[in-house]
Design a protein around this motif. Structure first.
Motif, PDB file in Angstrom:
ATOM      1  N   LYS A  30      30.452  45.812 -86.628  1.00  0.00           N
ATOM      2  CA  LYS A  30      29.871  44.550 -86.177  1.00  0.00           C
ATOM      3  C   LYS A  30      30.052  43.455 -87.219  1.00  0.00           C
ATOM      4  CE  LYS A  30      26.427  46.692 -83.182  1.00  0.00           C
ATOM      5  NZ  LYS A  30      27.006  46.203 -81.927  1.00  0.00           N
ATOM      6  N   PRO A  57      25.216  53.309 -87.196  1.00  0.00           N
ATOM      7  CA  PRO A  57      24.780  52.561 -86.015  1.00  0.00           C
ATOM      8  C   PRO A  57      24.308  53.508 -84.933  1.00  0.00           C
ATOM      9  CG  PRO A  57      27.164  52.583 -86.139  1.00  0.00           C
ATOM     10  CD  PRO A  57      26.666  53.170 -87.424  1.00  0.00           C
ATOM     11  N   ARG A 102      16.076  50.069 -88.649  1.00  0.00           N
ATOM     12  CA  ARG A 102      16.827  48.837 -88.408  1.00  0.00           C
ATOM     13  C   ARG A 102      17.423  48.356 -89.720  1.00  0.00           C
ATOM     14  NH1 ARG A 102      16.217  45.815 -83.697  1.00  0.00           N
ATOM     15  NH2 ARG A 102      14.768  46.704 -82.170  1.00  0.00           N
ATOM     16  N   LEU A 105      19.873  45.306 -86.690  1.00  0.00           N
ATOM     17  CA  LEU A 105      20.692  46.241 -85.912  1.00  0.00           C
ATOM     18  C   LEU A 105      19.984  47.590 -85.786  1.00  0.00           C
ATOM     19  CD1 LEU A 105      24.185  45.563 -87.543  1.00  0.00           C
ATOM     20  CD2 LEU A 105      23.277  44.594 -85.420  1.00  0.00           C
TER      21      LEU A 105
END
Length: 381
Positions: free
Chosen positions: A314, A347, A367, A371
């Motif tokens: 990302k 992730p 987190r 994210l």
């Protein structure tokens, strides 16, 4: 309910916040330090002698912010809210001259937005207006920030004692392209059981946050020793007492880490950033330019903890390249770190987790910069 206030001269009630999902790390650390924490949603509650909020800011490396409870009372309407706010013991935190800012949280309360709370505060304190504070996790105010939380008819008021968020230790003036908060790095080390003595290796170390936090833990270096806090601007602040607290914490520290710390990265620029961050933190790291795909076992080091925050696709790297990278990372773990404990922040992507091929002994939701991630904890085999 009647007004209940904290007498800061006799006993302090403190709420310490943590990043979402990391309350267990904060509870564990606070318990080891002797704070007798009670875990609640979003953090832990502490009770202790005057100066407790200073000790929490100084010593807790997994904490995000420290709030000093000032009072709790019933506030079914604006009049009751103004009366309760007027009765708070503010003299130790507010000089009465510069208006405090308010951070307002409403949960099933009867107020139609924060503006009604700000207006009640202005009436309570005889001010023309009261300004609303920004998001405290990201901002800090030059003056006093009070947090007003209304849940149903109950109002809880606290003073922010931290100012700058606690992840801003002061040493990390440079970051890599996907920085990891210092408090998140420290929390992961706590959850992984890092003891400050065993070897610590980061095969994709970036700007070195895991390694610097590990070095400070190994040295028993209090994370707040080299930064300023909001409570230093309180009218009741005792500079001599604060100086004594810092001196005690510094005297408890060790001159060098007890642990062997190794960091690797394929990016030479990231390694340079890590070296400079470590220098500002007062530690020396062993860093080498290596590709994680071909990384060999660290020579002369027995099993310890290997910790890594690989790319997510990302912010850094291309998503289509990630499965291959994660397979290579898992292969390196099994080849070079068999018998080591591993902590991997990944992730929330089951495909990438499968690509790693590591046993999922613990899989915790956390987190990282907003994210959704998973923290994988296991022993490599």
């Amino acid at each position: 309910m009647p007004l209940q206030v904290t007498n800061v001269q006799q006993r302090e009630h403190v709420f310490v916040s943590a990043l979402p999902g990391l309350e267990p790390a904060l509870e564990s650390e606070a318990g080891v330090l002797g704070f007798s924490p009670r875990r609640v949603e979003g953090g832990v509650e502490l009770t202790g002698a005057p100066g407790l909020h200073q000790e929490a800011n100084l010593r807790l490396r997994t904490a995000s912010r420290v709030l000093l409870r000032l009072g709790r009372f019933s506030a079914p309407d604006a009049g009751a809210l103004a009366k309760g706010l007027a009765g708070l013991p503010l003299s130790s935190v507010w000089d009465g001259r510069t208006a405090p800012k308010l951070s307002v949280a409403l949960h099933r309360a009867r107020f139609k937005g924060p503006d009604a709370v700000l207006a009640a505060a202005a009436r309570a304190w005889g001010l023309s207006s009261v300004e609303r504070a920004g998001v405290l996790d990201e901002e800090s105010s030059e003056g006093l920030t009070l947090l007003v939380r209304l849940e149903g008819d109950t109002c809880t008021v606290s003073a922010d004692t931290s100012g700058e968020p606690l992840h801003r230790r002061g040493y990390r003036q440079e970051v890599s392209r996907a920085p990891l908060r210092e408090t998140l790095a420290a929390s992961i080390l706590v959850l992984a059981g890092y003891d400050g003595v065993e070897p610590l290796v980061d095969p994709m170390c970036g700007s070195g946050t895991f390694l610097v936090e590990g070095a400070w833990m190994s040295r028993r270096w209090a994370p707040g020793l080299e930064r300023a806090f909001a409570f230093e601007r309180f009218p009741g602040f005792d500079a001599a007492d604060w100086g004594a607290r810092k001196a005690r914490a510094e005297a408890e520290s060790l001159p060098a880490p007890r642990s062997a710390l190794r960091g690797y990265d394929i990016n030479a620029g990231a390694l340079g950033t890590a070296r400079r961050n470590a220098r500002r933190a007062g530690v020396t790291l062993t860093l080498e330019r290596q590709d994680v795909r071909t990384l060999a076992a660290p020579a002369g080091l027995g099993p310890g903890l290997v910790v890594v925050n690989p790319p997510y696709g990302k912010r850094v790297g291309e998503a289509e390249d990630l499965p291959g990278l994660y397979r290579a990372l898992g292969a390196t773990f099994r080849r070079a770190f068999t018998g080591w404990r591993a902590a991997v922040l990944v992730p929330e992507d089951t495909g990438l987790i499968r690509a790693l091929g590591l046993p999922e002994e613990r899989n915790l939701p956390v987190r990282n910069g907003g994210l959704r991630c998973r923290l994988l904890l296991c022993t490599v085999r």
